[in-house]
Design an enzyme around this catalytic site. Structure first.
Site, mmCIF file in Angstrom:
data_model
loop_
_atom_site.group_PDB
_atom_site.id
_atom_site.type_symbol
_atom_site.label_atom_id
_atom_site.label_comp_id
_atom_site.label_asym_id
_atom_site.label_seq_id
_atom_site.Cartn_x
_atom_site.Cartn_y
_atom_site.Cartn_z
ATOM 1 N N ASP A 44 48.616 14.219 -5.339
ATOM 2 C CA ASP A 44 48.495 15.681 -5.367
ATOM 3 C C ASP A 44 48.870 16.260 -4.000
ATOM 4 O O ASP A 44 48.905 17.478 -3.818
ATOM 5 C CB ASP A 44 47.105 16.135 -5.848
ATOM 6 C CG ASP A 44 45.968 15.620 -4.981
ATOM 7 O OD1 ASP A 44 46.222 14.911 -3.986
ATOM 8 O OD2 ASP A 44 44.793 15.921 -5.299
ATOM 9 N N SER A 45 49.198 15.385 -3.060
ATOM 10 C CA SER A 45 49.795 15.829 -1.792
ATOM 11 C C SER A 45 51.079 16.603 -2.063
ATOM 12 O O SER A 45 51.585 17.300 -1.186
ATOM 13 C CB SER A 45 50.094 14.627 -0.883
ATOM 14 O OG SER A 45 50.809 13.630 -1.587
ATOM 15 N N ASP A 83 47.965 10.949 -9.499
ATOM 16 C CA ASP A 83 46.722 11.558 -9.029
ATOM 17 C C ASP A 83 46.159 12.488 -10.086
ATOM 18 O O ASP A 83 46.901 13.252 -10.705
ATOM 19 C CB ASP A 83 47.019 12.404 -7.778
ATOM 20 C CG ASP A 83 46.246 11.932 -6.569
ATOM 21 O OD1 ASP A 83 45.221 11.241 -6.740
ATOM 22 O OD2 ASP A 83 46.671 12.252 -5.449
ATOM 23 N N LYS A 112 44.547 8.072 -10.316
ATOM 24 C CA LYS A 112 43.703 7.994 -9.115
ATOM 25 C C LYS A 112 42.736 9.172 -9.126
ATOM 26 O O LYS A 112 43.123 10.303 -9.416
ATOM 27 C CB LYS A 112 44.553 8.023 -7.833
ATOM 28 C CG LYS A 112 43.683 7.951 -6.560
ATOM 29 C CD LYS A 112 44.505 7.666 -5.323
ATOM 30 C CE LYS A 112 45.231 8.855 -4.763
ATOM 31 N NZ LYS A 112 44.377 10.019 -4.380
ATOM 32 N N GLU A 114 39.467 11.001 -6.912
ATOM 33 C CA GLU A 114 38.690 11.088 -5.670
ATOM 34 C C GLU A 114 37.198 11.179 -5.993
ATOM 35 O O GLU A 114 36.811 11.889 -6.923
ATOM 36 C CB GLU A 114 39.110 12.331 -4.873
ATOM 37 C CG GLU A 114 40.538 12.272 -4.374
ATOM 38 C CD GLU A 114 40.918 13.476 -3.523
ATOM 39 O OE1 GLU A 114 40.030 14.234 -3.095
ATOM 40 O OE2 GLU A 114 42.132 13.651 -3.293
ATOM 41 N N GLU A 181 40.614 6.352 2.686
ATOM 42 C CA GLU A 181 41.371 7.274 3.541
ATOM 43 C C GLU A 181 40.523 7.779 4.708
ATOM 44 O O GLU A 181 39.373 8.183 4.536
ATOM 45 C CB GLU A 181 41.868 8.481 2.723
ATOM 46 C CG GLU A 181 42.635 9.487 3.600
ATOM 47 C CD GLU A 181 43.402 10.552 2.831
ATOM 48 O OE1 GLU A 181 43.360 10.553 1.592
ATOM 49 O OE2 GLU A 181 44.057 11.375 3.506
HETATM 50 O O1 KIV Z 1 47.799 12.734 -2.653
HETATM 51 C C1 KIV Z 1 48.096 11.771 -1.919
HETATM 52 O O2 KIV Z 1 49.222 11.652 -1.448
HETATM 53 C C2 KIV Z 1 47.063 10.801 -1.623
HETATM 54 C C3 KIV Z 1 47.378 9.734 -0.632
HETATM 55 C C4 KIV Z 1 47.480 10.307 0.717
HETATM 56 C C5 KIV Z 1 46.427 8.602 -0.693
HETATM 57 O O3 KIV Z 1 46.011 10.867 -2.161
#
Ligand code: KIV
Length: 254
Positions: A44-45, A83, A112, A114, A181
């Site tokens: 989600d970056s 994500d 993924k 969090e 992280e």
């Molecule tokens: O969203 C992302 O890119 C991440 C990584 C930095 C682990 O969660």
């Protein structure tokens, strides 16, 4: 490159390091695959590096799915993780399952998530349905307003204990891997020794089972972004700027 599967990644723990990068489009995905990187995270970056937002909170499941489809077109072999963005699982386990299914249908092989104990019921449900889960503890960017920014976590003994407990809880819930992280190297190494699943670090030292970086960061796309943990393997900021200047000059002169 041979197809990388979850069992192949999990078996690497303790013997071979796992390489992972974020990626958001087919063109870069093709190069990631060509380089033999084990795994791609459609993070989600993308809200920050693709859309220019200050944090990741505005990203939707549909946006992640769109980028997952593009990445899968460019690279069939790396293990593809999507994500789960902010708002895609907080209201109920049912909502989380629905959105995880959408990401798997888009081409992801794992999702993924969090968080620690608060996401364990969702992790258990997803893994029971055969959807692999990568957990993410420590500096969790979706908690940016709670933390007041993106500073390292695990500085106090209380925080260290909380992060360790979170890692043990998500493993117990069935997570297949954990991203660690922005935590001290000593804590990341301690977690890596305690859990049986692979740990993937970012800003967490070298004691983890693998590393992940945002692809634009490792390629040096932004000369002004220089966190202490980041090793830049290229200087795309100047390479691209110089190439574009040269192009502009050619257009003007011809
Ligand atoms: O969203 C992302 O890119 C991440 C990584 C930095 C682990 O969660």
């Amino acid at each position: 490159m041979m197809k990388v599967t979850l069992p192949k990644l999990k078996i690497k723990k303790g013997t071979e390091k796992i390489s992972m990068v974020t990626c958001y489009d087919a063109s870069f995905a093709r190069l990631v695959e060509k380089a033999g990187i084990d795994s791609i995270l459609v993070g989600d970056s993308l809200g920050m590096v693709i859309c220019g937002e200050e944090n990741t909170l505005k990203v939707s499941t549909e946006e992640v799915a769109y980028h997952v489809k593009a990445v899968r077109k460019g690279a069939a072999n790396p293990f593809l993780i999507a994500d789960m963005p902010f708002g895609s699982y907080q209201d109920s386990v049912e909502t989380g399952v629905k959105n995880a299914v959408a990401l798997i249908k888009a081409g992801a092989e794992a999702v993924k998530i969090e968080g620690g104990s608060e996401v364990c019921p969702l992790i258990s449900k997803l893994v029971s349905f055969g959807i692999p889960v990568v957990a993410h503890v420590g500096l969790t960017p979706q908690y940016v307003h709670k933390f007041g920014g993106f500073a390292k976590r695990g500085k106090s003994e209380e925080e260290r204990r909380f992060i360790m407990d979170s890692a043990l809880e998500v493993e117990k819930a069935g997570a297949d891997m954990i991203v660690l992280e922005g935590i001290p190297e000593t804590l990341a190494s301690e977690i890596t020794k305690k859990v049986k699943i692979p740990t993937i670090g970012i800003g967490a030292g070298t004691g983890t089972d693998g590393q992940v970086l945002v692809i634009y960061d490792l390629l040096g796309m932004n000369a002004d972004f220089n966190p202490a943990f980041l090793k830049k393997y290229a200087d795309l900021d100047s390479v691209v700027t110089e190439a574009l200047k040269e192009y502009k000059k050619d257009v003007a002169e011809n």
